[in-house]
Design a protein around this motif. Structure first.
Motif, PDB file in Angstrom:
ATOM      1  N   PRO B 767      44.446  51.093  35.284  1.00 39.62           N
ATOM      2  CA  PRO B 767      43.339  50.750  34.285  1.00 39.62           C
ATOM      3  C   PRO B 767      42.879  49.247  34.329  1.00 39.62           C
ATOM      4  N   LEU B 768      42.206  48.895  35.164  1.00 37.19           N
ATOM      5  CA  LEU B 768      41.929  47.567  35.377  1.00 37.19           C
ATOM      6  C   LEU B 768      40.437  47.036  35.447  1.00 37.19           C
ATOM      7  N   PHE B 769      39.982  46.229  35.067  1.00 34.21           N
ATOM      8  CA  PHE B 769      38.652  45.855  35.484  1.00 34.21           C
ATOM      9  C   PHE B 769      38.556  44.424  35.325  1.00 34.21           C
ATOM     10  N   ALA B 770      37.431  43.957  36.033  1.00 29.96           N
ATOM     11  CA  ALA B 770      37.681  42.386  35.994  1.00 29.96           C
ATOM     12  C   ALA B 770      35.996  42.185  36.160  1.00 29.96           C
ATOM     13  N   SER B 771      35.829  40.836  35.883  1.00 30.49           N
ATOM     14  CA  SER B 771      34.511  40.264  35.578  1.00 30.49           C
ATOM     15  C   SER B 771      34.562  38.773  36.092  1.00 30.49           C
ATOM     16  N   GLY B 772      33.430  38.476  36.688  1.00 23.16           N
ATOM     17  CA  GLY B 772      33.425  36.970  37.157  1.00 23.16           C
ATOM     18  C   GLY B 772      31.843  36.653  37.050  1.00 23.16           C
ATOM     19  N   GLY B 773      31.927  35.427  37.297  1.00 17.72           N
ATOM     20  CA  GLY B 773      30.357  35.011  37.300  1.00 17.72           C
ATOM     21  C   GLY B 773      30.497  33.296  37.555  1.00 17.72           C
ATOM     22  N   ASP B 774      29.599  32.665  36.896  1.00 19.19           N
ATOM     23  CA  ASP B 774      29.451  31.189  37.018  1.00 19.19           C
ATOM     24  C   ASP B 774      30.413  30.568  36.034  1.00 19.19           C
ATOM     25  N   VAL B 779      38.068  37.019  34.634  1.00 23.87           N
ATOM     26  CA  VAL B 779      38.701  37.496  33.665  1.00 23.87           C
ATOM     27  C   VAL B 779      39.049  38.857  34.041  1.00 23.87           C
ATOM     28  N   VAL B 780      40.357  39.167  34.085  1.00 25.13           N
ATOM     29  CA  VAL B 780      40.968  40.462  34.502  1.00 25.13           C
ATOM     30  C   VAL B 780      41.246  41.261  33.126  1.00 25.13           C
ATOM     31  N   SER B 781      40.864  42.413  32.905  1.00 25.87           N
ATOM     32  CA  SER B 781      41.048  42.982  31.661  1.00 25.87           C
ATOM     33  C   SER B 781      41.760  44.266  32.028  1.00 25.87           C
ATOM     34  N   HIS B 782      42.338  44.928  30.738  1.00 30.18           N
ATOM     35  CA  HIS B 782      42.984  46.150  30.797  1.00 30.18           C
ATOM     36  C   HIS B 782      42.094  47.133  29.997  1.00 30.18           C
ATOM     37  N   GLY B 783      41.638  48.130  30.898  1.00 27.62           N
ATOM     38  CA  GLY B 783      40.827  49.163  30.270  1.00 27.62           C
ATOM     39  C   GLY B 783      41.139  50.526  30.512  1.00 27.62           C
ATOM     40  N   MET B 784      42.050  50.941  29.476  1.00 31.21           N
ATOM     41  CA  MET B 784      42.675  52.045  29.501  1.00 31.21           C
ATOM     42  C   MET B 784      41.705  53.279  28.888  1.00 31.21           C
ATOM     43  N   VAL B 785      41.491  54.183  29.726  1.00 28.99           N
ATOM     44  CA  VAL B 785      40.882  55.327  29.230  1.00 28.99           C
ATOM     45  C   VAL B 785      41.712  56.650  29.067  1.00 28.99           C
ATOM     46  N   TYR B 786      41.546  57.225  27.878  1.00 28.79           N
ATOM     47  CA  TYR B 786      42.420  58.201  27.773  1.00 28.79           C
ATOM     48  C   TYR B 786      41.870  59.577  27.942  1.00 28.79           C
ATOM     49  N   ASN B 787      42.761  60.424  28.166  1.00 31.49           N
ATOM     50  CA  ASN B 787      42.241  61.832  28.590  1.00 31.49           C
ATOM     51  C   ASN B 787      41.825  62.459  27.003  1.00 31.49           C
ATOM     52  N   ASP B 788      42.560  61.907  26.099  1.00 32.20           N
ATOM     53  CA  ASP B 788      42.124  62.588  24.639  1.00 32.20           C
ATOM     54  C   ASP B 788      40.779  62.009  24.484  1.00 32.20           C
ATOM     55  N   LEU B 789      39.703  62.815  24.193  1.00 29.88           N
ATOM     56  CA  LEU B 789      38.427  62.491  24.001  1.00 29.88           C
ATOM     57  C   LEU B 789      38.453  61.713  22.386  1.00 29.88           C
ATOM     58  N   LEU B 790      39.397  62.000  21.796  1.00 28.52           N
ATOM     59  CA  LEU B 790      39.285  61.480  20.323  1.00 28.52           C
ATOM     60  C   LEU B 790      39.698  60.020  20.281  1.00 28.52           C
ATOM     61  N   GLN B 791      40.459  59.504  21.429  1.00 28.81           N
ATOM     62  CA  GLN B 791      40.804  58.377  21.362  1.00 28.81           C
ATOM     63  C   GLN B 791      39.799  57.337  22.211  1.00 28.81           C
ATOM     64  N   ASN B 792      39.472  56.248  21.706  1.00 28.39           N
ATOM     65  CA  ASN B 792      38.614  55.582  22.142  1.00 28.39           C
ATOM     66  C   ASN B 792      39.375  54.462  23.251  1.00 28.39           C
ATOM     67  N   PRO B 793      38.646  54.059  24.249  1.00 25.15           N
ATOM     68  CA  PRO B 793      39.142  53.245  25.301  1.00 25.15           C
ATOM     69  C   PRO B 793      39.955  52.005  24.895  1.00 25.15           C
TER      70      PRO B 793
END
Lengths: 608, 837
Positions: B767-774, B779-793
């Motif tokens: 559950p990772l995502f990264a972003s880069g630019g100028d 920045v490496v971030s944790h982006g957890m997506v849950y199976n439970d639809l009620l729980q936000n990422p």
């Protein structure tokens, strides 16, 4: 049928506020009278939430009053009184114009008085409310009691101010309510605790009254304030005296009477003078049991209060109890040059006895030659005749002792000594980001020694000082801390890597050997827990926090920024103060050293 | 003779003065031992001097205008003189003789007499009236001298010592009188005694002009007419210079007044001045008048032998009035009953009422319960003054005193004192006695008063939170491991910007392309460059096919899309062979049907197996009508979506490799397309235009939804491997997370970067995502997506990784996560590839 169009500003904020001009029109008052009634009734302009709407679309900034406030004024009986007064003044004016001075004098003699007792009750429905709002009242009354008779300030007003302020001080003395005192460049600050309310007031230094230019100070306005404050303070005094079982207006105790039986010309003035001296206790109501001590406070265990807080409260109560009898049984003699009133007030508040030179002021109870005097307060470099049986201390000792809530050691406060700094007891120590001078820190924990005070061996002193300085720097420069940490950490890493490199060089030679060894060593071993470097952890946390800072909601971003900026500014302030102190201490030490050296040289020279 | 005449009388004697003076001096010499009179003597001489100096002026006046036929100089004094003359008329001759004979001897006696007369002076006028003549010569002589003395006495009561001089005067006067005796012919006895004293007609004798303003005569040479009707001439007029000169020269100028009736200058004598002074201080003009004369009670209780008045006493003089009695009785009764009060009582009451009375205002402390909002608006208590700090102390700690720099700042702000750090100057006083009064104290109290009644008040909610509380509470990055934490590998070899990188599906190899017109293949584990393919143009994009078992790289070079087979050297030999086989077999012709529109913009080129291109690894070339900017493989590896720069409606082209055909999915231009990406599972296409992302269903050929990013210019797009979350990076530094299940609005907008974001990427497994630019950091971030639809990422930024050096303000151009490991690969502008592990 078409609904009637709603007029603009007929509801909401537009209807809630009223400009001053509109208010004047509504009340049919002149601005002068309106100002007076506003002061008496405690009506003030309000800041609307939306100014444009509150001003009914008009531009600029206008003084806005709440419509309800103005309507409230409309029912005030004083309003009619003011109108009557206006007519009365016209009569006087007419008499003067007609050169009918007899009539004019009569009018002046029978000038109608305005009774504003009901306003006091209305503004302060309970006694506690009045006490809560007593700060400005006391400060102004104490100031006015020093005023000469002015054009806009009638003499009896300032006389009444004097009387009431003396009465109030007597009440504080009897209640033993004084808690904090402070000598500032502006005057004396006092803080008392009456009925659980802290009342802080300020008394100017001597000769506070100086002629003021007309556009600087308008005494008429101040006088109107004082008109209300006098009434309020009178009632507060009455209530206080009542609750303390004292006779109001104050009388001296029955034991006191004029020494000679001869008739006094003005007994009232005689007694008033002695009461103003504050040296004698005032009479109690007959039948009231004296020395009523507060019962021990029971502490109930409540769930929401943590025991530490309770403990603190208990400690505080203990301290206050001690403070109330700080000077009990001690006799003070005040020298001529010492400000009499504040010191007598202080000493009597904490149970001491005070007297002064008979020629200095009325009401002296004992002479300087009294052997039982334990402290003599002096404010001059030296004295010809000194008694061995007493300490000669400077007035600051009394103030500092009260603030410290113990009798401080007198060695720093002896006659002619260079005084230690006088610190404000009003600085909130519980707040974070507050600079605490080393003297105060030394007071708070006895182990701490303020730098620049030790006079032991110089070298040791220096070393310790340096340490302290380093510590201080470490403390105060949180900003630099991170950089320092990273640097340290990087240095360590570099060292490690260097050692690695060294080993690598070796490896080139003995690669095979090592490989063999490695093979030999192959196998299962007990694991060594990975020890994280503390610095690194800190750095990581900091970095993570910095990243998280970026997630502050847009709504709060500006607030967060300003809060951060404020914290930063405070930090800088503290840093600056620390730095200045350090420089000062260093300089002082240097001077001391030079002096010592000089003395040594002199001693050598003399011995040679 | 009225006292105010005395001064004028004296003027009459003036011509004789010089002579008098000499005698006076002699006499003073003689009498100098009499201390009693010394001071007064001087006074007398003063008067004499003034007379003396006055003379020339007088004579001046006389010379010019003939006014009086009498021998007298002074108009006013004449009458008195006449009176004197009259009175002494009969005896003058003899007395003068007598005086002459014993002139020197009689001095003492004279002085005695004069003293006597001085004592009597109060009554002398009265007494002298009845007895006029028929007395002995001695007596008359004395009387004369007395009279003279009285005149003098009236000038100054204490001036008795000047008597001797007066006697001298008298002698001269006498001699004069003798000579003038024949002039006055009227017998004394027949004259009315009041006539001489009556002053009212004196004036008439001089000027009969009447009570008219004198300026009427301004134009005439005269000022009026005397009794005989003759004109009274004006004295010569003086101009201002003359006045001034007189003022300078004449010491008597200040006491010279002008007689309006005659225009004459009159010098006021000392006595005149005294008289004026007495009048001004509203005293009785005559000094000799005794205000405290013994009271003679004529009407007393003593019954005199003879009644004072001729008629009997009236009854009411000895009977009390009944009416008054009743009135008094009424008043007394009222006083007794307390109905009225005496004036004193009333004053006392008034005084008592003025003293303010205080009482228990609050009573027992019960407060009437106020209903609702109350009559007035909710009161806002005035804020208390801030408590004093250490700096305000009279003896502050040394650090609070201003040093030189701060002092300079302080003085600089003297024009704008409110900007200063303190309202007062921190000062150290060595002792309490040295503390002065604070000069601004009254002013400060006044300002406080103004604040209390004039300053608008409002209730402002104060936040009592810490700044740290505003930062969202997120789990610590330590608990969210693994994620790349440090840079571990740098792949160098490119000579220009590296535009794009990609891992092969197994993660063993890396392919990269850049501005140096090469596509390079690297080994991940060692960082060795395995192969360099020169493609003859700057590479915008390289992508390894997601299909496992194939080794195929799509590279966007200018307007061409190349499909490369990195070759046998890279990866398994057989895989490469199989790929070649697959590509060699051309699809059945009937399948390859492209409509006119597509054919116009896309051309497929087969590469001959023995050609030079083939050797380089190029298998298929598709040329487009414009430059390519973005590529994306479908998850199955058959389709490639290519994005053409500024293609309008033909911006997105979808190529099917197996069938060698292309499609233009869109009829109309939706905007400036930045990127197009396939949904990982469903047949959907995400198309990012400048501001929005559109989701198209490819099967139904319709727009599913439009996501408004809120960014100004979208730069990159990444789809979560599950396909229901979307990450959009934008040139305006934003990172927008869309939860497609949640709404078409951004779930969260992250501002993790300080400058443009150029690339965003999801990890396929973690559950990772990264972003880069100028920015400086990736920045490496944790982006957890849950199976439970009620729980936000859950989005937690984890780590900032330092990117390479900037070139042309560019730093990171592309990011890619390792397919299986938590490793991040960045294509940097400094022609390196960096691997973070």
């Amino acid at each position: 049928m078409v609904a009637k169009k709603k007029k603009k500003f007929s509801s909401g904020e537009g209807a809630q506020f009223m400009t001053r001009k509109a208010a004047l029109k509504k009340l049919q008052l002149s601005l002068k009278d309106f100002r007076r009634i506003c002061i008496l009734k405690g009506i003030y302009p309000r800041e609307p939430r939306n100014r444009k709407r509150a001003q009914k679309g008009a531009g600029g900034i206008k003084t806005l009053y709440h419509t309800k406030d103005i309507k409230f004024l409309l029912h005030e009986p004083i309003l009619w009184k003011l109108r009557e007064l206006k007519v009365y003044q016209q009569k006087i004016r007419k008499a003067r114009a007609m050169n009918d001075y007899g009539k004019m004098r009569k009018y002046f003699r029978d000038y109608p008085q305005m009774n504003i007792d009901h306003i006091v009750k209305e503004r302060y429905p309970t006694f506690i409310d009045a006490l809560r709002d007593l700060d400005d009242c006391l400060t102004l009354c104490f100031l006015f009691s020093t005023f000469p008779s002015l054009n806009k300030v009638p003499r009896d007003q300032s006389l009444l101010c004097r009387r009431l302020s003396v009465e109030f001080m007597h009440a504080v003395i009897v209640a033993k309510a004084l808690r904090k005192v402070f000598i500032s460049v502006k005057g004396y600050y006092y803080q008392a605790e009456l009925e659980g309310q802290t009342v802080t007031w300020m008394v100017p230094h001597h000769f506070a009254f100086q002629p003021q230019s007309k556009d600087e100070v308008d005494f008429k306005i101040m006088s109107t304030f004082v008109e209300f404050y006098i009434t309020m303070l009178g009632f507060v005094n009455f209530k206080l005296y009542n609750s303390l079982n004292l006779v109001y207006p104050p009388k001296l105790t029955a034991g006191f009477s004029s020494k000679s039986d001869k008739e006094l010309v003005d007994e009232q003035a005689y007694v008033a003078e002695r009461i103003a001296a504050m040296n004698l206790s005032v009479a109690r109501i007959k039948g009231a049991n004296e020395a009523e001590e507060l019962p021990e406070i029971d502490i109930f265990e409540t769930e929401d209060q943590d025991p530490q807080k309770l403990e603190e409260a208990k400690l505080e109560a203990e301290k206050v109890k001690k403070l109330k009898t700080l000077f009990k049984g001690l006799k003070f003699f005040l020298n001529r040059e010492v400000p009499r009133e504040p010191l007598v007030f202080l000493i009597r508040c904490f149970g001491g006895e005070a007297s002064w030179d008979r020629d200095h002021f009325v009401g002296a109870t004992f002479d300087e030659s009294d052997e039982s005097i334990s402290y003599q307060i002096v404010d001059r470099p030296s004295m010809d005749k000194q008694f061995l049986s007493r300490y000669y201390v400077q007035p600051q000792w009394v103030f500092d002792s009260v603030n410290a809530r113990t009798l401080l050691p007198i060695n720093k406060y002896l006659m002619g000594a260079v005084l230690p700094p006088h610190l404000s007891p009003f600085v909130d120590k519980t707040k974070d980001q507050v600079y605490i001078p080393p003297e105060q820190r030394a007071l708070n924990d006895p182990e701490y020694k303020p730098p620049g005070e030790e006079d032991s061996d110089e070298e040791i002193e220096e070393a310790s000082d340096e340490d302290k300085d380093n510590q201080d720097e470490g403390d105060d420069t949180d900003d630099n801390a991170e950089d320092a940490l990273t640097k340290q950490y990087q240095d360590e890493l570099a060292q490690e890597s260097n050692s690695d490199v060294d080993s690598n060089d070796d490896m080139d030679d003995d690669k095979k050997k090592l490989a063999k060894e490695k093979k030999k060593n192959m196998g299962v071993k007990t694991g060594v827990p990975h020890k994280e470097h503390p610095y690194q952890k800190e750095i990581e946390d900091k970095q993570a926090f910095k990243l998280r800072e970026r997630l502050v909601r847009k709504k709060h971003r500006n607030l967060y920024k300003s809060m951060k900026a404020g914290a930063e500014a405070r930090k800088k302030e503290i840093w600056l103060l620390r730095k200045k102190r350090r420089l000062h201490d260093e300089k002082a030490k240097e001077e001391k050293k030079v002096e010592k050296r000089k003395e040594k040289m002199q001693a050598l020279e003399t011995s040679m | 003779m009225p006292p105010f005449r005395i001064g004028f009388l004296k003027r009459k004697i003036n011509p004789d003065e010089p002579r008098n003076d000499t005698t006076e001096e002699e006499i003073t010499d003689i009498k100098s031992d009499e201390e009693l009179i010394k001071g007064d003597l001087d006074g007398g001489s003063d008067a004499a001097d003034s007379d003396c100096e006055e003379e020339p002026v007088e004579s001046d006046v006389e010379r010019d205008a003939v006014l009086f036929d009498d021998s007298a100089d002074s108009v006013l004094g004449e009458n008195d003189d006449a009176e004197d003359t009259d009175e002494s008329d009969g005896t003058e001759l003899s007395s003068s003789e007598a005086e002459n004979s014993d002139e020197n001897n009689s001095e003492a006696s004279e002085s005695e007499n004069s003293k006597d007369s001085g004592a009597e002076s109060g009554t002398s006028n009265v007494q002298s009236l009845p007895n006029t003549s028929g007395q002995s010569t001695q007596r008359s002589n004395r009387r004369l001298s007395q009279r003279k003395a009285t005149v003098k006495e009236k000038v100054g009561a204490a001036e008795r010592a000047a008597e001797s001089k007066q006697t001298r005067d008298q002698i001269d006067v006498l001699s004069e009188r003798i000579s003038a005796a024949n002039v006055s012919t009227q017998p004394v006895q027949q004259r009315d005694e009041y006539e001489s004293g009556d002053t009212s007609d004196e004036e008439d004798r001089v000027n009969t002009a009447g009570d008219v303003p004198m300026w009427w005569y301004n134009e005439y040479p005269h000022v009026g007419y005397d009794l005989d009707g003759r004109r009274i001439g004006k004295p010569p007029q003086r101009d201002q210079i003359d006045e001034f000169l007189r003022k300078c020269e004449d010491p008597e100028f200040w006491r010279t007044v002008k007689d309006p009736n005659t225009g004459q200058d009159i010098v006021l004598s000392k006595d005149d001045l005294k008289l004026i002074e007495r009048l001004r201080t509203s005293q009785i003009p005559s000094e000799s008048h005794d205000e405290y004369e013994p009271w003679v009670e004529w009407f007393s209780s003593q019954v005199l032998a003879t009644p004072v008045r001729a008629f009997p006493e009236h009854k009411r003089s000895f009977l009390p009035s009944r009416g008054e009695q009743l009135q008094v009785a009424r008043i007394v009764h009222a006083l007794k009953m307390g109905w009225t009060k005496t004036r004193r009582q009333r004053a006392r009451d008034r005084r008592r009422d003025k003293v303010k009375k205080f009482y228990d205002l609050w009573g027992s402390g019960e407060v009437e319960a106020e209903g609702g909002s109350g009559p007035r608006a909710r009161p806002v208590p005035a804020p208390r003054r801030p408590p004093p700090t250490h700096a305000e102390s009279y003896n502050p700690p040394p650090e609070y005193l201003l040093d030189n720099k701060e002092m300079k700042e302080w003085e600089k702000l003297s024009e704008t004192p409110w900007k200063r750090k303190y309202t007062f100057l921190p000062t150290r006083h060595a002792a309490l006695r040295e503390v002065p009064a604070y000069p601004r104290y009254v002013r400060e109290r006044f300002l406080r008063c103004l604040d209390l009644y004039l300053a608008p008040r409002a209730i402002k909610m104060r936040l009592t939170i810490n700044a740290e509380d505003l930062v969202p509470k997120l789990p610590s990055p330590r608990d969210l491991q693994p994620f790349p934490t440090s840079e571990s590998l740098q792949l160098r070899g490119h000579t220009g910007l590296v535009r794009s990188v990609d891992f092969d599906p197994s993660g063993q190899y890396i392919v990269s392309g850049g501005d140096d017109e090469t596509v390079r293949v690297w080994e991940t584990s060692t960082g060795r460059c395995l192969r360099t393919v020169d493609v003859g143009g700057p590479v915008a994009r390289v992508l390894w096919t997601p299909a496992s078992g194939l080794s195929l790289v799509a590279a966007a070079v200018g307007d061409e899309l190349l499909f490369l087979n990195p070759g046998a050297g890279v990866g398994a030999h057989r895989v490469a062979e199989r790929t070649d086989e697959l590509l060699e077999r051309a699809p059945p012709q009937h399948d390859v049907v492209m409509d006119e529109r597509t054919r116009a913009c896309v051309t497929w080129h087969e590469v001959a197996p023995d050609g030079e291109l083939w050797a380089r690894g190029v298998r298929i070339v598709i040329s487009h009508f414009k430059q390519l900017v973005h590529l994306s493989w479908h998850a199955k590896g058959d389709y490639v979506a290519a994005t053409v720069r500024e293609g309008g409606a033909r911006s997105v082209v979808v190529h099917q490799v197996s069938r060698r055909r292309s499609q233009l999915p869109f009829r109309r231009a939706a905007g400036l397309v930045q990127a197009a990406i396939f949904h990982p599972q469903r047949a959907q296409l995400f198309v990012a235009t400048q501001r929005a992302v559109r989701v198209y269903d490819l099967l139904k050929q319709e727009l599913v939804r439009k996501l408004r990013t809120g960014a100004q210019w979208v730069s990159s797009l990444a789809v979560h491997p599950r396909g229901d979350h979307l990450l959009v990076g934008s040139y305006d530094r934003k990172l927008v997370w869309f939860d497609l299940e949640l709404s078409g609005r951004p779930y969260q907008t992250l501002r993790l970067h300080g400058s443009a974001v150029r690339s965003v990427v999801f990890h396929r497994r973690y559950p990772l995502f990264a972003s880069g630019g100028d920015d400086r950091d990736i920045v490496v971030s944790h982006g957890m997506v849950y199976n439970d639809l009620l729980q936000n990422p859950l989005l937690v930024p984890l780590k900032q990784l330092r990117a390479g050096e900037p070139r042309d303000q560019l730093r990171v151009l592309d990011l890619r996560f390792h397919p299986t490991q938590p490793w991040l690969l960045a294509a940097c502008a400094d022609s390196t590839l960096r691997l973070y592990t």
